[in-house]
Scaffold this motif. Structure first.
Motif, PDB file in Angstrom:
ATOM      1  N   THR A  66      49.618  39.321  42.648  1.00 42.34           N
ATOM      2  CA  THR A  66      48.769  39.695  43.772  1.00 42.34           C
ATOM      3  C   THR A  66      49.225  39.103  45.096  1.00 42.34           C
ATOM      4  O   THR A  66      48.779  39.554  46.155  1.00 42.34           O
ATOM      5  CB  THR A  66      47.323  39.228  43.520  1.00 42.34           C
TER       6      THR A  66
ATOM      7  N   GLU B 132      39.422  33.544  43.022  1.00 41.50           N
ATOM      8  CA  GLU B 132      38.318  34.435  43.387  1.00 41.50           C
ATOM      9  C   GLU B 132      38.865  35.754  43.918  1.00 41.50           C
ATOM     10  O   GLU B 132      38.391  36.834  43.543  1.00 41.50           O
ATOM     11  CB  GLU B 132      37.419  33.768  44.427  1.00 41.50           C
ATOM     12  N   LEU B 133      39.868  35.703  44.775  1.00 39.65           N
ATOM     13  CA  LEU B 133      40.482  36.924  45.280  1.00 39.65           C
ATOM     14  C   LEU B 133      41.166  37.699  44.156  1.00 39.65           C
ATOM     15  O   LEU B 133      41.124  38.932  44.125  1.00 39.65           O
ATOM     16  CB  LEU B 133      41.500  36.585  46.367  1.00 39.65           C
TER      17      LEU B 133
ATOM     18  N   ARG C  45      39.416  40.443  42.324  1.00 40.74           N
ATOM     19  CA  ARG C  45      39.232  41.753  42.944  1.00 40.74           C
ATOM     20  C   ARG C  45      40.124  42.808  42.289  1.00 40.74           C
ATOM     21  O   ARG C  45      39.791  43.994  42.317  1.00 40.74           O
ATOM     22  CB  ARG C  45      39.557  41.676  44.441  1.00 40.74           C
TER      23      ARG C  45
ATOM     24  N   TRP D 122      40.202  43.686  36.509  1.00 41.35           N
ATOM     25  CA  TRP D 122      38.983  44.410  36.138  1.00 41.35           C
ATOM     26  C   TRP D 122      38.547  44.150  34.699  1.00 41.35           C
ATOM     27  O   TRP D 122      37.639  44.803  34.203  1.00 41.35           O
ATOM     28  CB  TRP D 122      39.192  45.917  36.318  1.00 41.35           C
TER      29      TRP D 122
ATOM     30  N   HIS E  61      34.337  45.102  35.438  1.00 43.34           N
ATOM     31  CA  HIS E  61      34.549  44.425  36.723  1.00 43.34           C
ATOM     32  C   HIS E  61      33.304  44.475  37.607  1.00 43.34           C
ATOM     33  O   HIS E  61      33.206  43.725  38.574  1.00 43.34           O
ATOM     34  CB  HIS E  61      35.757  45.003  37.463  1.00 43.34           C
TER      35      HIS E  61
ATOM     36  N   ARG F  69      36.537  36.326  50.810  1.00 38.37           N
ATOM     37  CA  ARG F  69      36.894  35.775  49.502  1.00 38.37           C
ATOM     38  C   ARG F  69      36.183  36.442  48.340  1.00 38.37           C
ATOM     39  O   ARG F  69      36.756  36.595  47.260  1.00 38.37           O
ATOM     40  CB  ARG F  69      36.559  34.283  49.429  1.00 38.37           C
ATOM     41  N   THR F  70      34.931  36.844  48.524  1.00 40.35           N
ATOM     42  CA  THR F  70      34.097  37.227  47.395  1.00 40.35           C
ATOM     43  C   THR F  70      34.686  38.364  46.562  1.00 40.35           C
ATOM     44  O   THR F  70      35.165  39.368  47.103  1.00 40.35           O
ATOM     45  CB  THR F  70      32.692  37.632  47.878  1.00 40.35           C
ATOM     46  N   SER F  71      34.645  38.196  45.254  1.00 36.81           N
ATOM     47  CA  SER F  71      34.992  39.296  44.353  1.00 36.81           C
ATOM     48  C   SER F  71      33.740  40.053  43.928  1.00 36.81           C
ATOM     49  O   SER F  71      33.798  41.262  43.682  1.00 36.81           O
ATOM     50  CB  SER F  71      35.730  38.773  43.120  1.00 36.81           C
TER      51      SER F  71
ATOM     52  N   TRP G 196      32.715  42.583  46.506  1.00 34.27           N
ATOM     53  CA  TRP G 196      33.817  43.546  46.540  1.00 34.27           C
ATOM     54  C   TRP G 196      33.681  44.549  45.384  1.00 34.27           C
ATOM     55  O   TRP G 196      33.819  45.747  45.578  1.00 34.27           O
ATOM     56  CB  TRP G 196      35.138  42.781  46.433  1.00 34.27           C
ATOM     57  N   GLN G 197      33.406  44.028  44.194  1.00 39.10           N
ATOM     58  CA  GLN G 197      33.347  44.899  43.025  1.00 39.10           C
ATOM     59  C   GLN G 197      32.033  45.679  42.947  1.00 39.10           C
ATOM     60  O   GLN G 197      32.041  46.884  42.690  1.00 39.10           O
ATOM     61  CB  GLN G 197      33.541  44.076  41.746  1.00 39.10           C
TER      62      GLN G 197
ATOM     63  N   ASN H 133      41.961  44.071  54.506  1.00 37.48           N
ATOM     64  CA  ASN H 133      40.649  43.544  54.096  1.00 37.48           C
ATOM     65  C   ASN H 133      40.512  42.077  54.486  1.00 37.48           C
ATOM     66  O   ASN H 133      39.954  41.260  53.748  1.00 37.48           O
ATOM     67  CB  ASN H 133      40.436  43.712  52.585  1.00 37.48           C
TER      68      ASN H 133
END
Length: 516
Positions: A62, A68-69, A72, A75, A345, A389-391, A394-395, A499
């Protein structure tokens, strides 16, 4: 020999959602038991998908060091405090084999020594006072509350005359050579139908995929349950005239004619009479639904969305059976075809939120929060740090929110990952203490995002220097202010290609001004 077990919470199903719930319960020191019909965790994935390729992405490389990232684009992993127990360590495949999921879930259950009773199939659930669950061995389990994480296990069979002549996705042969030079009809237009069609392209003479309505493509709707690109190679064979086709219409009937089948198709795209088409094989790939047959009348959950799912409150509780909660893919009725609660996810965060709701309701444990200085500058920094940062947000886009709670005394608290609908109800009930007003922070696609072709440059995209963010169609942060549960106003943070919403001029300054 029959036995009886009494526990605080009973989890039915040891798939990803059941294991996630069990992990959180064990971490909190809550007495519970998990019942699993199969011989191992994740039994569903030993059979499905039939052609063994998952459509949940597994991205290892990635460029990020932040775990945490990384979630994203991972899954498949469940949430835990063990950084080594991630699905990304099991296979490098971007679309993994289902066998890897079975292995991962088994290791997850074993590593944390989760209290799973395997080969224990629930045959009845009653509620004379507590919930009483009976298994096929005569064992009895009593619990104050239950979490149903059984998934959608019952095949959906549409009301079609002669449907008994069709073979079913769940047990039809997966050997393409069994269809050599055959004309095949596949009823259904979801991923299972196109997965099957794609597998037969090399051997079948003709393949038709049929169903009503317009075909929905995930890359345009942003709903990952719609047809995924990994399964839509078949569309090329249709549009480039290679003997295959997508039929837009209803199947009116199926009848046997010698060794063949004659199928009546009522077309929607063109105004014509019903056409009868001859096929060698007919396959039903019309999906699955929740099986409520194990529940006695006094505790049978009400169903919704054509009886496909149990109807649920904002806390994932049955609308008609108190203390019966749901986890996993069956929770998608709360964001049906809008967000990601139907997939690992998404629902891994839903299960964590459910756990926090239960901790608050049954054990008096407040939702985790932290204090923030009551200034526009401090709140801006808190929001910007989280959206970058939040996953979870995001999901479970537009479904989970962070909340900034302002008390009657002017103090400010920040709470993370609360279902938006539950937040409004909980604030009104006083479950978050004295709240004079509050902000929700979500990640969302823009209005009518599913009506825009992202590959059509004439459709236009928001300028990344536009500080209003109002015309953004791609995923971007949205901050809304509520007082007494009523929306007061809202602020959209401009979308960004990477993002990364951290520009002082474009992202931070407009948010500070809004908060001020």
């Amino acid at each position: 020999m029959s036995s009886e077990v009494t526990t605080e919470c009973l989890v039915i199903g040891a798939g990803p959602a059941g294991l996630q719930a069990s992990y959180l319960l064990k971490q909190a020191g809550r007495d519970h038991v998990v019942l699993e019909a199969g011989p191992a965790a994740g039994t569903f994935f030993t059979r499905f998908p039939r052609h063994r390729q998952l459509i949940s992405i597994n991205k290892i490389y990635t460029g990020w060091d932040d775990p945490e990232l990384n979630l994203r684009v991972d899954w498949n992993s469940l949430l835990s405090d063990d950084p080594a127990l991630l699905f990304t360590g099991y296979t490098p495949r971007y679309f993994p084999n289902a066998d890897d999921m079975v292995r991962y879930l088994g290791d997850f259950a074993g590593k944390f020594d989760l209290p799973v009773h395997y080969d224990t199939r629930v045959v009845s659930v009653t509620r004379p006072d507590d919930f009483v669950v009976l298994d096929q061995h005569g064992g009895t389990y009593r619990a104050k509350r239950i979490i149903v994480a059984t998934g959608v296990s019952q095949p959906y069979v549409p009301d079609i005359e002669g449907v008994e002549h069709a073979e079913h996705y769940y047990d039809v042969s997966v050997d393409p050579h069994d269809f050599t030079n055959k004309k095949v009809l596949i009823i259904g237009r979801g991923n299972s139908a196109f997965e099957t069609a794609d597998a037969l392209v090399e051997t079948a003479s003709v393949i038709h995929v049929a169903g009503p309505g317009s075909l929905k493509l995930a890359w345009q709707t942003h709903f990952v349950g719609h047809l995924r690109a990994v399964n839509n190679n078949f569309l090329d064979t249709y549009q480039l005239k290679s003997q295959n086709a997508v039929l837009d219409g209803h199947i009116a009937g199926i009848r046997r004619d010698g060794d063949d089948y004659l199928v009546k198709v009522s077309f929607q795209r063109v105004d014509e009479v019903v056409k009868e088409i001859r096929y060698d094989r007919v396959i039903l790939a019309t999906g699955f639904r929740f099986d409520a047959s194990i529940f006695a009348p006094e505790c049978r959950p009400q169903l919704t969305i054509k009886s496909r799912f149990p109807d649920q409150t904002a806390a994932w509780e049955s609308v008609n059976v108190p203390d019966m909660f749901f986890a996993g893919t069956i929770t998608q009725m709360r964001d049906f075809k809008k967000s990601t609660s139907g997939f690992i996810h998404g629902f891994r965060y839903g299960v964590r939120a459910l756990h926090r709701i239960a901790e608050q309701r049954y054990h008096g444990v407040d939702w985790p929060s932290r204090s923030v200085d009551p200034t526009p500058e401090a709140v801006t920094e808190a929001i910007i740090e989280r959206v970058n940062r939040t996953s979870a947000l995001w999901q479970l886009f537009a479904f989970l929110a962070d909340a900034v709670l302002t008390g009657e005394d002017g103090s400010v608290r920040y709470v993370e990952e609360v279902p938006v609908a539950h937040l409004h109800e909980a604030v009104e009930r006083g479950e978050f203490g004295d709240v004079a007003s509050y902000l929700t922070v979500t990640l969302e696609y823009g209005a009518d995002h599913d009506k825009v072709n992202p590959f059509d440059i004439t459709a236009g995209r928001t300028s990344q220097d536009d500080t209003s963010g109002l015309d953004g169609r791609y995923l971007h942060p949205v901050v809304r202010r509520f007082r007494g549960g009523v929306l007061v106003d809202e602020h959209h943070i401009t979308e960004n290609l990477e993002n990364e919403w951290d520009s002082e001029a474009v992202h931070k300054a407009p948010l500070r001004e809004y908060l001020r």
